[in-house]
Design a protein around this motif. Structure first.
Motif, PDB file in Angstrom:
ATOM      1  N   ALA A   1     -57.114 -47.051  -4.912  1.00  0.00           N
ATOM      2  CA  ALA A   1     -56.913 -48.309  -4.189  1.00  0.00           C
ATOM      3  C   ALA A   1     -58.140 -48.585  -3.344  1.00  0.00           C
ATOM      4  N   ALA A   2     -58.481 -49.862  -3.220  1.00  0.00           N
ATOM      5  CA  ALA A   2     -59.599 -50.283  -2.372  1.00  0.00           C
ATOM      6  C   ALA A   2     -59.168 -51.531  -1.621  1.00  0.00           C
TER       7      ALA A   2
ATOM      8  N   ALA B   1     -65.944 -51.470   0.499  1.00  0.00           N
ATOM      9  CA  ALA B   1     -66.270 -50.384   1.429  1.00  0.00           C
ATOM     10  C   ALA B   1     -65.129 -49.372   1.496  1.00  0.00           C
ATOM     11  N   ASP B   2     -63.914 -49.865   1.678  1.00  0.00           N
ATOM     12  CA  ASP B   2     -62.765 -48.993   1.925  1.00  0.00           C
ATOM     13  C   ASP B   2     -62.113 -48.546   0.624  1.00  0.00           C
ATOM     14  N   ALA B   3     -61.639 -47.279   0.617  1.00  0.00           N
ATOM     15  CA  ALA B   3     -60.974 -46.780  -0.592  1.00  0.00           C
ATOM     16  C   ALA B   3     -60.192 -45.510  -0.296  1.00  0.00           C
ATOM     17  N   ALA B   4     -59.254 -45.251  -1.189  1.00  0.00           N
ATOM     18  CA  ALA B   4     -58.540 -43.975  -1.226  1.00  0.00           C
ATOM     19  C   ALA B   4     -58.389 -43.597  -2.691  1.00  0.00           C
ATOM     20  N   GLY B   5     -58.377 -42.301  -2.961  1.00  0.00           N
ATOM     21  CA  GLY B   5     -58.273 -41.874  -4.353  1.00  0.00           C
ATOM     22  C   GLY B   5     -58.162 -40.374  -4.476  1.00  0.00           C
TER      23      GLY B   5
ATOM     24  N   VAL C   1     -59.143 -40.027   1.625  1.00  0.00           N
ATOM     25  CA  VAL C   1     -59.539 -41.321   2.153  1.00  0.00           C
ATOM     26  C   VAL C   1     -61.053 -41.299   2.280  1.00  0.00           C
ATOM     27  N   VAL C   2     -61.704 -42.389   1.914  1.00  0.00           N
ATOM     28  CA  VAL C   2     -63.159 -42.480   1.967  1.00  0.00           C
ATOM     29  C   VAL C   2     -63.598 -43.140   3.269  1.00  0.00           C
TER      30      VAL C   2
ATOM     31  N   GLU D   1     -52.064 -48.088   1.329  1.00  0.00           N
ATOM     32  CA  GLU D   1     -52.038 -47.996   2.793  1.00  0.00           C
ATOM     33  C   GLU D   1     -53.220 -47.196   3.313  1.00  0.00           C
ATOM     34  N   ALA D   2     -53.528 -46.092   2.651  1.00  0.00           N
ATOM     35  CA  ALA D   2     -54.639 -45.247   3.086  1.00  0.00           C
ATOM     36  C   ALA D   2     -55.978 -45.960   2.932  1.00  0.00           C
ATOM     37  N   ALA D   3     -56.098 -46.779   1.885  1.00  0.00           N
ATOM     38  CA  ALA D   3     -57.354 -47.503   1.663  1.00  0.00           C
ATOM     39  C   ALA D   3     -57.631 -48.495   2.782  1.00  0.00           C
TER      40      ALA D   3
END
Length: 203
Positions: free
Chosen positions: A35-36, A62-66, A85-86, A142-144
């Motif tokens: 997710a971004a 910029a934002d992401a989770a994976g 989380v990035v 949500e984390a992204a």
């Protein structure tokens, strides 16, 4: 891999593209993006309003989770398959600002999607120091959404504002992402939180 990238500035130049798969270098990890989140800076980059020269195609985001897919040389963890989380803020780690814990003031600071390849892709490479365990109670989406806004809000409240327990805070424009991040982080610490908005719906 597939990515959302721009071939030039302006909405007419953004699209779903085929781009080469990235590979992690020493000290890097390869993250499979699940997710971004769209951020205001993505629109600034798309519009060409930033004083930054891009090479095209340029991947936004910029934002992401994976999940960790692969480790670069010298990286011992997190293990492949770990949910992360990035943190999109990239810093050198050795200048006087980084040593003082002020990474956003780094003399070589940059952001994913703004200065370099972003997260609107199936995979992204980042330094191992820029990934953190994903909270188990959050979904990938949500984390992204934690990235830029929560990092900025945390710095505003606790690094620059030095918010102490019981102090009151005022947050203007509560409908925005940064304002909501300030509210989420501040309400457990502050004695009272006041918010403003020009919109009854946003209040």
């Amino acid at each position: 891999m597939k990515a959302i990238a721009i071939d030039g500035y302006g909405h007419e130049n953004v699209g779903f593209r085929d781009v080469p798969d990235p590979a992690p270098g020493p000290g890097d990890v390869l993250v499979g993006v699940r997710a971004a989140a769209l951020n205001r800076l993505d629109l600034w980059t798309l519009g060409g309003t930033l004083p930054i020269e891009h090479s095209f195609p340029h991947i936004l985001g910029a934002d992401a989770a994976g999940e960790i897919l692969e480790l670069g040389d010298g990286v011992r963890g997190p293990a492949p398959g770990s949910k992360v989380v990035v943190n999109p803020g990239l810093s050198c780690g050795s200048c006087e600002f980084c040593r003082a814990g002020e990474q956003s003031m780094c003399t070589r600071f940059s952001l994913l999607g703004e200065h370099r390849t972003g997260t609107f892709a199936e995979k992204v490479v980042v330094p191992q120091t820029n990934v953190f365990p994903m909270p188990g109670h959050l979904s990938f989406a949500e984390a992204a959404a934690l990235g830029v806004t929560h990092i900025t809000a945390y710095r505003m409240l606790f690094r620059r504002g030095r918010l102490a327990p019981g102090e009151w805070i005022l947050i203007t424009g509560i409908g925005g992402g940064l304002a909501q991040s300030l509210f989420q982080l501040g309400r457990g610490i502050a004695g009272k939180v006041f918010v403003t908005s020009s919109s009854k719906e946003k209040l």
